[in-house]
Design an enzyme around this catalytic site. Structure first.
Site, PDB file in Angstrom:
ATOM      1  N   GLU A 148       7.496  -5.417  -2.666  1.00 19.72           N
ATOM      2  CA  GLU A 148       6.944  -6.570  -2.036  1.00 19.72           C
ATOM      3  C   GLU A 148       8.394  -7.832  -2.861  1.00 19.72           C
ATOM      4  O   GLU A 148       8.321  -7.710  -4.081  1.00 19.72           O
ATOM      5  CB  GLU A 148       5.821  -7.304  -2.386  1.00 19.72           C
ATOM      6  CG  GLU A 148       4.769  -6.441  -1.535  1.00 19.72           C
ATOM      7  CD  GLU A 148       3.430  -6.981  -1.128  1.00 19.72           C
ATOM      8  OE1 GLU A 148       3.087  -7.942  -2.167  1.00 19.72           O
ATOM      9  OE2 GLU A 148       2.805  -6.630  -0.224  1.00 19.72           O
TER      10      GLU A 148
ATOM     11  N   ASP B 182       6.559  -6.816  -6.361  1.00 19.38           N
ATOM     12  CA  ASP B 182       5.099  -6.461  -6.549  1.00 19.38           C
ATOM     13  C   ASP B 182       4.781  -5.163  -5.647  1.00 19.38           C
ATOM     14  O   ASP B 182       4.550  -4.956  -4.789  1.00 19.38           O
ATOM     15  CB  ASP B 182       4.382  -7.575  -5.742  1.00 19.38           C
ATOM     16  CG  ASP B 182       2.783  -7.360  -5.739  1.00 19.38           C
ATOM     17  OD1 ASP B 182       2.405  -6.504  -6.440  1.00 19.38           O
ATOM     18  OD2 ASP B 182       2.209  -7.770  -4.976  1.00 19.38           O
TER      19      ASP B 182
ATOM     20  N   GLU C 216       9.207 -10.924  -4.302  1.00 14.13           N
ATOM     21  CA  GLU C 216       8.417 -11.990  -4.501  1.00 14.13           C
ATOM     22  C   GLU C 216       9.259 -12.683  -5.789  1.00 14.13           C
ATOM     23  O   GLU C 216      10.229 -12.271  -6.132  1.00 14.13           O
ATOM     24  CB  GLU C 216       7.257 -11.660  -5.078  1.00 14.13           C
ATOM     25  CG  GLU C 216       6.310 -10.902  -4.116  1.00 14.13           C
ATOM     26  CD  GLU C 216       4.919 -10.931  -4.666  1.00 14.13           C
ATOM     27  OE1 GLU C 216       4.324 -11.793  -5.538  1.00 14.13           O
ATOM     28  OE2 GLU C 216       4.239 -10.160  -3.803  1.00 14.13           O
TER      29      GLU C 216
ATOM     30  N   TYR D 185      -9.318  -2.015  -0.614  1.00  5.68           N
ATOM     31  CA  TYR D 185      -9.022  -3.273  -0.794  1.00  5.68           C
ATOM     32  C   TYR D 185     -10.216  -3.998  -0.397  1.00  5.68           C
ATOM     33  O   TYR D 185     -10.494  -5.284  -0.524  1.00  5.68           O
ATOM     34  CB  TYR D 185      -7.927  -4.075  -0.194  1.00  5.68           C
ATOM     35  CG  TYR D 185      -7.913  -4.435   1.165  1.00  5.68           C
ATOM     36  CD1 TYR D 185      -7.908  -3.660   2.036  1.00  5.68           C
ATOM     37  CD2 TYR D 185      -7.957  -5.649   1.416  1.00  5.68           C
ATOM     38  CE1 TYR D 185      -7.930  -4.091   3.447  1.00  5.68           C
ATOM     39  CE2 TYR D 185      -7.784  -6.234   2.801  1.00  5.68           C
ATOM     40  CZ  TYR D 185      -7.766  -5.474   3.932  1.00  5.68           C
ATOM     41  OH  TYR D 185      -7.833  -5.845   5.168  1.00  5.68           O
TER      42      TYR D 185
ATOM     43  N   LYS E 270      -1.960  -1.877  -6.498  1.00  6.98           N
ATOM     44  CA  LYS E 270      -0.904  -2.969  -7.163  1.00  6.98           C
ATOM     45  C   LYS E 270      -0.637  -2.502  -8.632  1.00  6.98           C
ATOM     46  O   LYS E 270       0.355  -2.926  -9.054  1.00  6.98           O
ATOM     47  CB  LYS E 270      -1.546  -4.134  -6.766  1.00  6.98           C
ATOM     48  CG  LYS E 270      -1.613  -4.575  -5.284  1.00  6.98           C
ATOM     49  CD  LYS E 270      -0.339  -5.164  -4.733  1.00  6.98           C
ATOM     50  CE  LYS E 270      -0.399  -5.760  -3.427  1.00  6.98           C
ATOM     51  NZ  LYS E 270       0.627  -6.285  -3.036  1.00  6.98           N
TER      52      LYS E 270
ATOM     53  N   TYR F 118      -0.416 -15.653  -2.054  1.00  6.35           N
ATOM     54  CA  TYR F 118       0.109 -15.172  -0.602  1.00  6.35           C
ATOM     55  C   TYR F 118       0.557 -16.034   0.257  1.00  6.35           C
ATOM     56  O   TYR F 118      -0.129 -16.357   1.431  1.00  6.35           O
ATOM     57  CB  TYR F 118      -1.181 -14.478  -0.218  1.00  6.35           C
ATOM     58  CG  TYR F 118      -1.581 -13.482   0.979  1.00  6.35           C
ATOM     59  CD1 TYR F 118      -0.633 -12.495   1.279  1.00  6.35           C
ATOM     60  CD2 TYR F 118      -2.265 -14.056   1.925  1.00  6.35           C
ATOM     61  CE1 TYR F 118      -1.094 -11.506   2.429  1.00  6.35           C
ATOM     62  CE2 TYR F 118      -2.575 -13.266   3.153  1.00  6.35           C
ATOM     63  CZ  TYR F 118      -1.917 -12.094   3.218  1.00  6.35           C
ATOM     64  OH  TYR F 118      -1.948 -11.422   4.594  1.00  6.35           O
TER      65      TYR F 118
ATOM     66  N   ARG G 261      -4.690  -6.964  12.220  1.00 13.07           N
ATOM     67  CA  ARG G 261      -5.883  -7.501  12.669  1.00 13.07           C
ATOM     68  C   ARG G 261      -5.584  -7.813  14.243  1.00 13.07           C
ATOM     69  O   ARG G 261      -5.220  -7.119  14.878  1.00 13.07           O
ATOM     70  CB  ARG G 261      -6.371  -8.717  12.027  1.00 13.07           C
ATOM     71  CG  ARG G 261      -7.032  -8.525  10.669  1.00 13.07           C
ATOM     72  CD  ARG G 261      -7.468  -9.594   9.893  1.00 13.07           C
ATOM     73  NE  ARG G 261      -6.296 -10.421   9.388  1.00 13.07           N
ATOM     74  CZ  ARG G 261      -5.741  -9.987   8.143  1.00 13.07           C
ATOM     75  NH1 ARG G 261      -6.285  -9.349   7.197  1.00 13.07           N
ATOM     76  NH2 ARG G 261      -4.800 -11.013   7.719  1.00 13.07           N
TER      77      ARG G 261
ATOM     78  N   HIS H  69       4.980 -13.736   6.291  1.00 13.68           N
ATOM     79  CA  HIS H  69       4.234 -12.707   5.854  1.00 13.68           C
ATOM     80  C   HIS H  69       2.913 -12.273   6.062  1.00 13.68           C
ATOM     81  O   HIS H  69       2.453 -11.389   6.693  1.00 13.68           O
ATOM     82  CB  HIS H  69       4.463 -12.431   4.366  1.00 13.68           C
ATOM     83  CG  HIS H  69       3.780 -11.199   3.436  1.00 13.68           C
ATOM     84  ND1 HIS H  69       4.192  -9.980   3.912  1.00 13.68           N
ATOM     85  CD2 HIS H  69       2.727 -11.234   2.881  1.00 13.68           C
ATOM     86  CE1 HIS H  69       3.215  -9.118   3.222  1.00 13.68           C
ATOM     87  NE2 HIS H  69       2.473  -9.886   2.520  1.00 13.68           N
TER      88      HIS H  69
END
Lengths: 415, 415
Positions: free
Chosen positions: A201, A235, A203, A246, A255, A130, A144, A135
């Site tokens: 995603e 992903d 990646e 999660y 996932k 991550y 958040r 991101h």
């Protein structure tokens, strides 16, 4: 690395803008008729390395290349891979008229249209990091607090988690939209049904050689000795399933229904000319995460969506150099507690987003949590991925007139 | 299952309270001298199934048992395992005087002291669930709010996450105390060093057969067709590393330095007589998680700590029947999104804690976050696991005078 010499050309034709000049020499597994073999690619020509090995070129039992996966070859380690790559470079470079005239070598060549590329690696353990700051920041802003978007551990730890290896599939394999529990309304019970917020995603992943025994660590300095090469990695993520499941143990069914990779593993050796400096890391990292030299890589990345009945639309232009934590740091962190790695383990970067909105690596970020949409070429709009859409990722590095690329990972989403 | 008949006895001696009567017939991999073979155990006798197979008993190529792992055998599926188990039951039951007199069969027998038990399965993917309500409740009380100890998703979802398969080791393999980042003081930066809060987690795991293709689900009703058997599982945990790293993507280095399993896989068939009803699940679960019949299993579990220079101290007496979610539900959940499973995948239960304090399955709970300690037999105290401590887990089911057990998982912690 002599195989990286930008002046080399091949007697195999290489079209302009090909990802596969003679400086690349990636490894994959191809199928021609009923035969499966370890292969490399120059231009649009697939080379059967089992046949080449049987001619005695690689100083090893040719059976290593008579395989459905690269693992057997990887068990021979980095110096062996390097030797094979140099040998291939010698055979196919323009000055080697003898090889070009060798009928046995010609028999080992196929057009890219004649073969099917298979899953190149039997993945043991798969880890997803991550490691892109933009991101992590974007996700933090959305879910958040924009003023404290990065979690307190993010700049100390290359945060990662274990993923599912059984469901990693190669480019060209369609995937099914997953079903699962979601909780669209905070004040109502969860519901069950097909995922509504299906996302990619963007990646990249690296594939490892066999590491040290359990209990031993790999330093940032040693890390490259244990990395075979890289591929593109999609992903796939079910955002609505993820949101409900999660906490507290991380993503699971959101996932593990599928991840898609490009079929060629480009060696770290081939990527060496494209190294660049990484960001200044502040706060200072722990000693085991310190590194010297340029350990990031400038790889241009692109994502396009192709709806069923129209042309593709590019939705992201990112770059692997945007990573905050590099592979050396990821591998050092992964093993600092003594965790062991095997030949064929795969470690993905996490979504790679740049600062610019056009460089965001997921629809979650591009549509900013579904608050805005992207127009396709047929006028329809996308906030997330719809049934029968095909997602295409591409990547290449370019310098001194040499372009070393990964090809594509192309995946259609079925209902 | 005729092999489960409680009246059967074996011509191989079975000591009182042995976990391995003729009703058990577990599968493992043993090493005698330089030879490695698939084995079973009756009493304290290890049986070389490769030798038995070569006598023509199992109606299959004996090479299936000439293996360093059980995976090859598992690829033949549940009916084959069942047939082999019944055949072994026939050969070794007391009435089979002919087999007892057969010198070739006698040659296939070793004393348990003569062999070394190896890691029985090449684990593909490893998943850890979190399916004991009391454990989830205890953790919630300690780290969140005692009035809302269970997270909102816990009674809807058999919460799970992916773990590391490369570092799963067999009983008898010592492990190293992991190093890593910790943040002992909220207001100070993190520190790096050896884990100070090393813990076990008392778990059981099941091992799967090959499942359906990617995109297909396994129902609760079908689940048992895809489960080979079970073992004890010690999910080693570094609590201080875990606390600092686990938000938002779950535990990583806090777990992946090692997990330890017992060497024998006890088949689901052998455990059938010990089935019991599970708890009433309220709220009602989604349809794909509904099940019929008794799907929990009454397996008595025990954890002991043995400091280096004294006798062991039992610190927990728990039971596998305390699970809220059973294996059928776990497997149905794991595949509801189309995730595929392979022969040799391992799925652990999560820490198994009972309501009673004596039934807590981790030192985190037993010491209630380090607020109280357990006295060892040499007068020293434990809140967590110290260097040179050995942790021993045991488990067995018992009914109608028959005891079917797992033996032990014994692990010493090195500095």
């Amino acid at each position: 690395m002599k195989a990286n010499n930008p002046r080399l050309t091949s007697w195999i034709p290489v079209p302009e803008n090909s990802d596969f000049p003679i400086q690349n020499i990636p490894f994959g597994v191809a199928k021609f008729g009923k035969k499966t073999f370890v292969a490399t690619r120059i231009g649009n020509t697939i080379i059967d390395l089992h046949k080449i090995a049987k001619l005695g070129y690689f100083d090893v039992d040719a059976e290593v290349f008579n395989s459905q996966k690269l693992n057997k070859m990887m068990l021979l380690g980095k110096l062996f891979t390097r030797q094979v790559r140099n040998e291939i470079s010698d055979i196919f470079n323009s000055e080697n008229k003898e090889a070009q005239a060798n009928a046995k070598i010609q028999e080992a060549l196929y057009s890219v249209d004649e073969v099917v590329m298979l899953m190149p690696v039997r993945v043991g353990d798969y880890t997803d990091f991550y490691s892109s700051e933009q991101h992590a920041y974007n996700v933090g802003c959305m879910f958040r607090d924009p003023n404290n978007a990065l979690l307190p551990n993010w700049k100390y730890i290359p945060v990662g988690y274990h993923g599912r290896s059984s469901s990693i599939v190669v480019s060209g394999t369609p995937i099914h939209r997953p079903k699962g529990q979601q909780k669209p309304n905070d004040n109502e019970p969860p519901v069950f049904g097909p995922c509504k917020l299906l996302d990619f995603e963007l990646e990249m992943a690296f594939v490892t050689y066999k590491g040290k025994p359990l209990g031993k660590s790999i330093s940032t300095k040693e890390a490259e000795d244990y990395i075979f090469g890289m591929c593109l990695f999609n992903d796939w993520s079910a955002r609505d399933i993820q949101k409900w499941e999660y906490v507290p143990l991380g993503p699971f069914l959101a996932k593990n229904f599928a991840s898609s990779i490009s079929p060629w593993i480009v060696t770290l050796d081939a990527l060496e000319p494209f190294r660049v400096a990484g960001p200044v890391q502040d706060p200072k990292v722990f000693e085991y995460l310190e590194y010297e030299g340029n350990k990031h890589i400038d790889i241009k990345l692109q994502v396009a969506i192709q709806p069923e009945k129209t042309t593709e639309k590019v939705v992201s232009n990112s770059n692997y150099k945007y990573m905050y934590w590099n592979m050396n740091q990821q591998l050092a962190h992964h093993t600092i507690n003594g965790c062991n790695i095997n030949a064929g383990d795969m470690m993905a970067s996490g979504t790679i987003s740049g600062n610019d909105e056009n460089a965001y690596g997921s629809m979650l970020e591009i549509s900013w949590k579904g608050t805005k949409s992207v127009k396709m070429n047929d006028g329809t709009e996308r906030k997330f991925i719809q049934d029968n859409d095909t997602v295409i990722m591409r990547g290449y590095a370019e310098k001194d007139g040499v372009r070393v690329g990964f090809g594509e990972v192309v995946t259609k989403v079925l209902a």
